[in-house]
Design a protein around this motif. Structure first.
Motif, PDB file in Angstrom:
ATOM      1  N   GLY A 693       0.804  -1.230   0.000  1.00  0.00           N
ATOM      2  CA  GLY A 693       0.000   0.000   0.000  1.00  0.00           C
ATOM      3  C   GLY A 693       0.826   1.263   0.000  1.00  0.00           C
ATOM      4  O   GLY A 693       0.262   2.360   0.120  1.00  0.00           O
ATOM      5  N   SER A 694       2.134   1.152  -0.144  1.00  0.00           N
ATOM      6  CA  SER A 694       2.998   2.334  -0.098  1.00  0.00           C
ATOM      7  C   SER A 694       2.957   3.104  -1.414  1.00  0.00           C
ATOM      8  O   SER A 694       2.663   2.546  -2.471  1.00  0.00           O
ATOM      9  N   ALA A 706      -5.165   9.078  -2.545  1.00  0.00           N
ATOM     10  CA  ALA A 706      -5.276   7.707  -3.045  1.00  0.00           C
ATOM     11  C   ALA A 706      -6.462   6.992  -2.410  1.00  0.00           C
ATOM     12  O   ALA A 706      -7.172   6.220  -3.083  1.00  0.00           O
ATOM     13  N   LEU A 707      -6.689   7.250  -1.118  1.00  0.00           N
ATOM     14  CA  LEU A 707      -7.836   6.653  -0.445  1.00  0.00           C
ATOM     15  C   LEU A 707      -9.133   7.351  -0.840  1.00  0.00           C
ATOM     16  O   LEU A 707     -10.137   6.705  -1.155  1.00  0.00           O
ATOM     17  N   GLY A 715      -7.525  -4.791  -1.129  1.00  0.00           N
ATOM     18  CA  GLY A 715      -6.552  -5.438  -0.269  1.00  0.00           C
ATOM     19  C   GLY A 715      -5.431  -4.545   0.217  1.00  0.00           C
ATOM     20  O   GLY A 715      -4.688  -4.920   1.127  1.00  0.00           O
ATOM     21  N   ARG A 716      -5.296  -3.357  -0.356  1.00  0.00           N
ATOM     22  CA  ARG A 716      -4.210  -2.463   0.057  1.00  0.00           C
ATOM     23  C   ARG A 716      -4.712  -1.187   0.733  1.00  0.00           C
ATOM     24  O   ARG A 716      -3.906  -0.360   1.157  1.00  0.00           O
ATOM     25  N   ARG A 717      -6.012  -1.049   0.822  1.00  0.00           N
ATOM     26  CA  ARG A 717      -6.552   0.185   1.409  1.00  0.00           C
ATOM     27  C   ARG A 717      -6.215   0.292   2.902  1.00  0.00           C
ATOM     28  O   ARG A 717      -5.845   1.365   3.388  1.00  0.00           O
ATOM     29  N   ARG A 718      -6.366  -0.807   3.627  1.00  0.00           N
ATOM     30  CA  ARG A 718      -6.110  -0.750   5.074  1.00  0.00           C
ATOM     31  C   ARG A 718      -4.648  -0.400   5.336  1.00  0.00           C
ATOM     32  O   ARG A 718      -4.338   0.418   6.212  1.00  0.00           O
ATOM     33  N   ALA A 719      -3.746  -1.010   4.579  1.00  0.00           N
ATOM     34  CA  ALA A 719      -2.317  -0.730   4.774  1.00  0.00           C
ATOM     35  C   ALA A 719      -2.013   0.729   4.440  1.00  0.00           C
ATOM     36  O   ALA A 719      -1.229   1.389   5.142  1.00  0.00           O
ATOM     37  N   ASP A 747     -11.674  12.196   6.203  1.00  0.00           N
ATOM     38  CA  ASP A 747     -12.455  11.033   5.774  1.00  0.00           C
ATOM     39  C   ASP A 747     -11.562   9.825   5.529  1.00  0.00           C
ATOM     40  O   ASP A 747     -11.959   8.684   5.809  1.00  0.00           O
ATOM     41  N   ALA A 748     -10.367  10.055   4.983  1.00  0.00           N
ATOM     42  CA  ALA A 748      -9.454   8.937   4.742  1.00  0.00           C
ATOM     43  C   ALA A 748      -9.067   8.266   6.060  1.00  0.00           C
ATOM     44  O   ALA A 748      -8.998   7.030   6.144  1.00  0.00           O
TER      45      ALA A 748
END
Length: 904
Positions: A693-694, A706-707, A715-719, A747-748
Motif C-alpha cells: 500500500g505504499s 489515493a484513499l 486489499g491495500r486500502r487498510r495498509a 475522511d481517509a
C-alpha cells in the motif's frame, strides 16, 4: 414542523425571478405534508392559461419542468401549485416570475464616452515577485469615472417598463433621479470577450409623462481596471462602453423600445478615478445634480456610437452583487498616522464614513488591511502591484456621509487620515457580496469550533462576489482548484447553484479548443498572452485538480440539489477535458522515463496515465513550505506530487463522468468511461502502488488522495490507511495536506479505521491546524496555516482564502451526521459522532424539500438526539450497527434506547 402550506415557491431555484433564462423553466415548492399529487397552473399577464399540468400523481416537489405553450421573452407570468396528500388536505401556493429578453433581437448601440486613453499597466509574474510596480500618484495613472445621460420623452406613463443594460466596465444607473435597482458593480465579472451579462430591471415606478433621463456612471471595473495577481490593467479592453434598451408597455396595448444611441452625451464626473484594486477618489467639489431631467448637459460631449453587437450578450444568471450586511465599528484608536478603526471581522466591502465639516479641498483617506502586527500597529498584509486599497474623499466644505461606489476591499481594519477625530459611530463596514441565501446552521458546545464554522461562512461570503474567487484583496480570481475543493462545503451554507452555474458558464466559454480547462475563469486576453510567454507556474493553462473542476463541481451540485440540467450543460466540456487528458497520456512520458527503454507492457500502462506537464500538485503542503522563503518553497510540492496527483484526478474525472452518463441515460458512454477509469486505476496501481500500500511520495496528501479518490485495490486500502495514520502521528497529530488533498484527509482516516486520529487532527491547536488559526484571532480562513507565527509575526499573505475551509463539510457530515445518500437529498443518513468530545451539536442543512435539522446533547443522561426531517426525504438514523427510520417532522430519540448500539 411549520404550518401545513405550500411555501418557498421557486422558479429555477429563485423566488420570484425577474428574468428566467430557460425555455422550460422548472418549478419547486415545499409542501409540509406527504404529497401524493400536484397540479401546476401558469398564466400570462393577461390572465390566459399557458399551461395546466392537470393532477399529476407524484410526490415530487422539486424542479418540475414547464410543458406548456412556448413562453414569450421578457414577459411576466403567474403560477399556482396545488399539492394533495391523499384525496384531502389540498395545499395551494401562488407566485410569479418573468422571462429573460430575447437578446438576438438587440438593437441598441454600444455607446462609448469620450475619455482620455488611460495608462495601460502591464506586469508579469516575475514583476510581481520582485515587487516592481508604479511609483506615480494614482490620479496620474487612472482616469475619471464617466457620466452618461440620454433624455427621452413619454406621452404617458407605461403600465410596464423593463430596463435592460450591460457595460464594458461597471455601472450605476438612475432614472428620474432614483437609483435603478439595488445592485452594485453591475454587470459583474464575465469572460467579456466571449460573454457579457445583461441585467433586467423593473423601472415602471421611475418613469413620468414628459421629459425623462437615464443617467449612468461608468467606471473601469474588471473590464479595464486592475485585476489579477499582477495587478495589470486593461486586460479585456482600455475603453469603457455601455448599451441598454428600455422596453415599455402601455395601457392600450402599444409597446415601444427606447435604446442607447448617439443622442447620449457624456462628461467626466466627480470621481477622479475608481479602480477595484487601487481604490476610489471622489471630489465632492465637482458634484452635480446630473441625474435630474432639469440638468443642462448641452456642454457635454457626444458619445461614440459603436453600433449594435449581440454576439456576446447573455441574460444575467444567478444573484447580483449587493450590499448584504453592515458591521459597526468595534473600536477606534488614534495613531500618529491616523485613526485605526477595527470592525471586528475580515470582510469584502468598503467603509461608509461620516465626515464632519472640514476645509474645502481637504482630503480624507481610508486605507484598508486585514490585520495589524503583533504590536497592534498598522500592517499592510497584502503587497504587490496596484494593491493600494485606499479610498479618498475630497471635501467641498460641508459635512457628508460617503461610501465609495465602484470599488471594494478585503479588510478588517481601516486607517483614516485627514480627520481630527473618528468615533465608532462614524464608520460602518458595508459588506459587498453576491446576494446568496445563506441557509446552513452549525453550532456546538465548543466556542472555537463555532468560530471555525463562522470563519468558513465569512470566507465564502467574502469570496462569492460575482465569481468564486481565491481572495478578495490580492487576486480576486476565479481559481478552479479552490472551487473544486470547496464546493461541497459551500452547498451546506448557502443556495449556491445559480451562482456557481454562472461561473461554470464562464469556465466553459474559456475552455480551449483542445479541451484544456483554464486554471481560473474569467480568463482575459492578457492572461492568454501571459501564459504563452510565461515560464514555470506562469505558463500553466490547465492543471490537475484545478481543471477537473469542470467535472467535480457540477457533480457536487447535482448530488446536493438533484438538478440534472447542471450535468447536461457541462457534459460536453467534461468530455473535451477528459479527451485532452487521454491524448496527452498517450503522447507523453514523465521526464524520468523519457530516456528509459520501457517494456511493452509498461509503455502500454504509461500511455494510459496523464502524468506529465506543469501542475500545481498538492499546492502549499505545509512541510514543503516550512523554513523556506515563499517564492522558493511553493515549487517543492508541485515537483514532488504532480506525477501522482494528475492521474489520480484523471481517474476521478473519468469515474464521475461515467456516473453522469448514467444519470443522463447514456449507457454506452457510461460503460466506456467506466472501463477507461478502471484501466487508468489499474495502471496507476501497477506503476506507483507497492504491495504494502505504499506510495513513492511519503506525504499525507498522497495517501489521503489515493484513499479518497479510490485509487487503491481493496486489499491495500487498510495498509495505506495505516501509513497515512503513521505520517499524521509522526507529525504530532497535525495535518500536512495541501489544497487538493485537504478535503480527503479526515475522511481517509475515518474510513480506514482511525476515527480517533481524525478527531485529534480536528482538535489540534498547534500549527498547522484549523483551531490554531481560531486561537490566533482568525475571523476568516487563512491562505497559509502560519499567517500568524507562534511568536506573533504576521506574514504578508491573504487572511481570507476559503480553500482550507473545506473541512466545514466534514463538520456537517460527521459531527452533526447529516449526509445525503442519493442525489438531491431524496434519501439521507443521520449518523452523528457522539464520541467526538462535544456536549452539544446543533446543525441544519437546506434541501430541496426543506431543512434537515439535527440537535444532539450529552450534557445530561440520557443523551438525546432530535432530528427534523422534511416531507419528501427518506432518512435513517444510524448509530454503530443499528439503523432507525425517521419520520417526517420532529423525531426525538433518547440514546439510552440505543444503548446496545453505542457505548456512551
Amino acid at each position: 414542523m411549520a404550518e401545513h402550506r405550500c411555501r418557498q415557491l421557486r422558479v429555477e431555484h429563485a423566488i420570484r425571478p425577474r428574468a428566467v433564462d430557460a425555455d422550460a423553466p422548472r418549478f419547486s415548492w415545499i409542501a409540509d405534508h406527504g404529497q401524493t399529487a400536484y397540479r401546476i397552473e401558469v398564466s400570462d399577464s393577461a390572465g390566459e392559461t399557458v399551461w395546466d399540468s392537470g393532477r399529476v400523481q407524484s410526490a415530487e416537489t422539486s424542479l418540475i419542468a414547464y410543458a406548456g405553450t412556448p413562453l414569450t421573452a421578457l414577459e411576466d407570468y403567474r403560477w399556482q401549485v396545488t399539492s394533495w396528500s391523499g384525496e384531502r388536505d389540498a395545499l395551494v401556493g401562488r407566485s410569479e416570475f418573468g422571462t429573460a429578453p430575447d437578446l438576438t433581437r438587440w438593437g441598441a448601440s454600444w455607446i462609448q464616452p469620450v475619455q482620455e486613453h488611460a495608462l495601460v499597466e502591464r506586469w508579469t509574474l516575475q514583476d510581481w515577485i520582485r515587487g516592481a510596480g508604479p511609483d506615480s500618484d494614482p490620479e496620474d495613472r487612472l482616469r475619471p469615472v464617466q457620466l452618461i445621460r440620454q433624455a427621452f420623452t413619454l406621452a404617458e406613463t407605461p403600465v410596464r417598463a423593463r430596463l435592460l443594460m450591460t457595460a464594458e466596465g461597471v455601472y450605476s444607473a438612475w432614472l428620474g433621479g432614483a437609483a435603478v435597482g439595488d445592485e452594485v458593480l453591475a454587470p459583474g465579472y464575465d469572460s467579456y470577450g466571449r460573454r457579457i451579462s445583461v441585467q433586467t430591471y423593473d423601472v415602471g415606478a421611475d418613469l413620468v409623462p414628459g421629459e425623462n433621463v437615464l443617467a449612468v456612471a461608468l467606471a473601469d471595473g474588471w473590464w479595464a481596471g486592475r485585476i489579477g495577481l499582477t495587478g495589470s490593467s486593461a486586460q479585456f479592453g482600455d475603453r469603457t462602453a455601455l448599451t441598454w434598451e428600455l422596453h415599455l408597455a402601455f395601457e392600450d396595448g402599444r409597446r415601444d423600445v427606447i435604446r442607447s444611441s448617439a443622442r447620449s452625451r457624456s462628461a467626466p464626473g466627480p470621481w477622479s478615478y475608481a479602480d477595484l484594486f487601487v481604490g476610489e477618489k471622489y471630489d465632492a467639489r465637482r458634484a452635480l445634480d446630473w441625474t435630474s431631467s432639469s440638468f443642462d448637459d448641452s456642454g457635454w460631449a457626444p458619445v461614440v456610437d459603436r453600433g449594435a453587437d449581440v454576439a456576446r450578450l447573455v441574460p444575467f444568471r444567478g444573484e447580483p452583487i449587493r450590499r448584504v450586511a453592515e458591521l459597526p465599528a468595534v473600536s477606534t484608536t488614534p495613531t500618529p498616522e491616523g485613526w485605526i478603526v477595527d470592525f471586528g471581522q475580515v470582510i469584502a466591502g468598503r467603509v461608509r464614513l461620516s465626515i464632519p465639516v472640514v476645509d474645502a479641498g481637504s482630503e480624507v483617506r481610508i486605507e484598508h488591511t486585514e490585520t495589524l502586527d503583533a504590536d497592534e500597529n498598522w500592517f499592510a498584509n497584502i503587497v504587490g502591484i496596484n494593491k493600494e486599497q485606499t479610498d479618498v474623499y475630497v471635501s467641498d466644505g460641508a459635512a457628508a456621509v460617503w461610501e465609495p461606489e465602484f470599488t471594494f476591499h478585503g479588510f478588517r481594519y481601516a486607517r483614516i487620515r485627514g480627520l481630527d477625530r473618528v468615533q465608532t459611530d462614524d464608520a460602518v463596514a458595508v459588506v459587498i457580496a453576491s446576494d446568496l441565501e445563506y441557509t446552513g446552521r452549525f453550532t456546538t458546545s465548543d466556542a472555537r469550533l463555532n468560530r471555525l464554522h463562522e470563519n468558513v461562512v465569512w470566507s465564502q461570503r467574502g469570496n462569492f462576489l460575482s465569481v468564486p474567487t481565491d481572495c478578495p484583496q490580492r487576486e480576486r480570481a476565479g481559481w478552479t482548484g479552490e472551487m473544486q475543493v470547496f464546493a461541497p462545503a459551500a452547498t451546506n451554507n448557502a443556495r449556491v447553484l445559480p451562482f456557481i452555474s454562472r461561473w461554470l458558464d464562464n469556465l466553459r466559454a474559456d475552455q480551449l479548443p483542445d479541451g484544456r480547462v483554464p486554471i481560473f475563469s474569467p480568463r482575459s486576453p492578457f492572461d492568454e498572452e501571459a501564459a504563452e510567454t510565461g515560464q514555470g507556474f506562469g505558463s500553466i493553462v490547465a492543471a490537475a485538480g484545478w481543471s477537473d473542476a469542470i467535472v467535480a463541481v457540477p457533480w457536487t451540485l447535482y448530488e446536493r440539489t438533484g438538478d440534472v440540467r447542471i450535468l447536461e450543460e457541462n457534459l460536453p466540456a467534461m468530455l473535451a477535458w477528459i479527451d485532452y487528458q487521454t491524448r496527452t497520456a498517450a503522447e507523453e512520458l514523465p521526464p524520468s522515463l523519457q530516456a528509459v527503454e520501457l517494456a511493452s507492457e509498461r509503455r502500454r500502462r504509461q500511455a494510459l496515465l496523464y502524468n506529465t506537464g506543469e501542475h500545481f500538485g498538492d499546492w502549499l503542503t505545509p512541510s514543503t513550505m516550512a523554513g523556506r522563503p515563499t517564492h522558493e518553497a511553493i515549487g517543492i510540492a508541485p515537483a514532488l506530487t504532480s506525477e501522482l496527483v494528475a492521474p489520480m484526478f484523471q481517474a476521478h474525472s473519468l469515474t464521475l463522468a461515467a456516473r453522469i452518463a448514467g444519470v443522463l441515460r447514456e449507457p454506452v458512454m457510461q460503460a466506456e468511461l467506466g472501463d477507461r477509469a478502471a484501466r487508468v486505476r489499474a495502471a496507476f496501481v501497477a506503476e506507483y502502488v507497492g504491495d504494502d500500500g505504499s506510495l513513492p511520495v511519503e506525504l499525507q496528501g498522497m495517501y489521503a488522495l489515493a484513499l479518497g479518490l479510490d485509487m487503491l485495490p481493496p486489499g491495500r486500502r487498510r495498509a495505506a490507511g495505516d501509513r497515512l495514520a503513521h505520517l499524521v502521528r509522526a507529525n504530532g497529530g497535525r495535518l500536512d495536506t495541501g489544497f487538493l488533498s485537504m478535503p480527503y484527509l479526515l475522511d481517509a482516516l475515518w474510513d480506514s479505521g482511525h476515527r480517533d486520529l481524525a478527531r485529534v487532527v480536528l482538535w489540534q491547536a498547534e500549527a498547522p491546524s484549523w483551531l490554531y488559526e481560531v486561537d490566533n484571532g482568525a475571523t476568516t480562513i487563512w491562505e497559509t496555516w502560519d499567517g500568524v507565527a507562534p511568536d506573533g509575526t504576521i506574514r504578508e499573505m491573504s487572511f481570507n482564502h476559503y480553500a482550507f475551509g473545506c473541512v466545514d463539510d466534514w463538520l456537517f457530515r460527521r459531527l452533526a451526521g447529516i449526509a445525503p445518500t442519493s442525489p438531491g437529498w431524496r434519501t439521507a443518513r443521520i449518523e452523528p459522532d457522539l464520541a467526538c468530545g462535544l456536549d452539544v451539536v446543533d446543525a441544519a442543512v437546506d434541501t430541496p424539500y426543506g431543512p434537515i435539522a439535527v440537535r444532539w446533547e450529552r450534557r445530561a443522561e440520557p443523551a438525546s438526539i432530535h432530528v427534523d426531517i422534511p416531507f419528501g426525504v427518506d432518512a435513517q438514523l444510524v448509530l454503530a450497527d443499528r439503523s432507525v427510520p425517521l419520520a417526517p417532522g420532529r423525531n426525538a430519540i433518547p440514546v439510552v434506547d440505543l444503548a446496545p448500539a453505542i457505548a456512551l
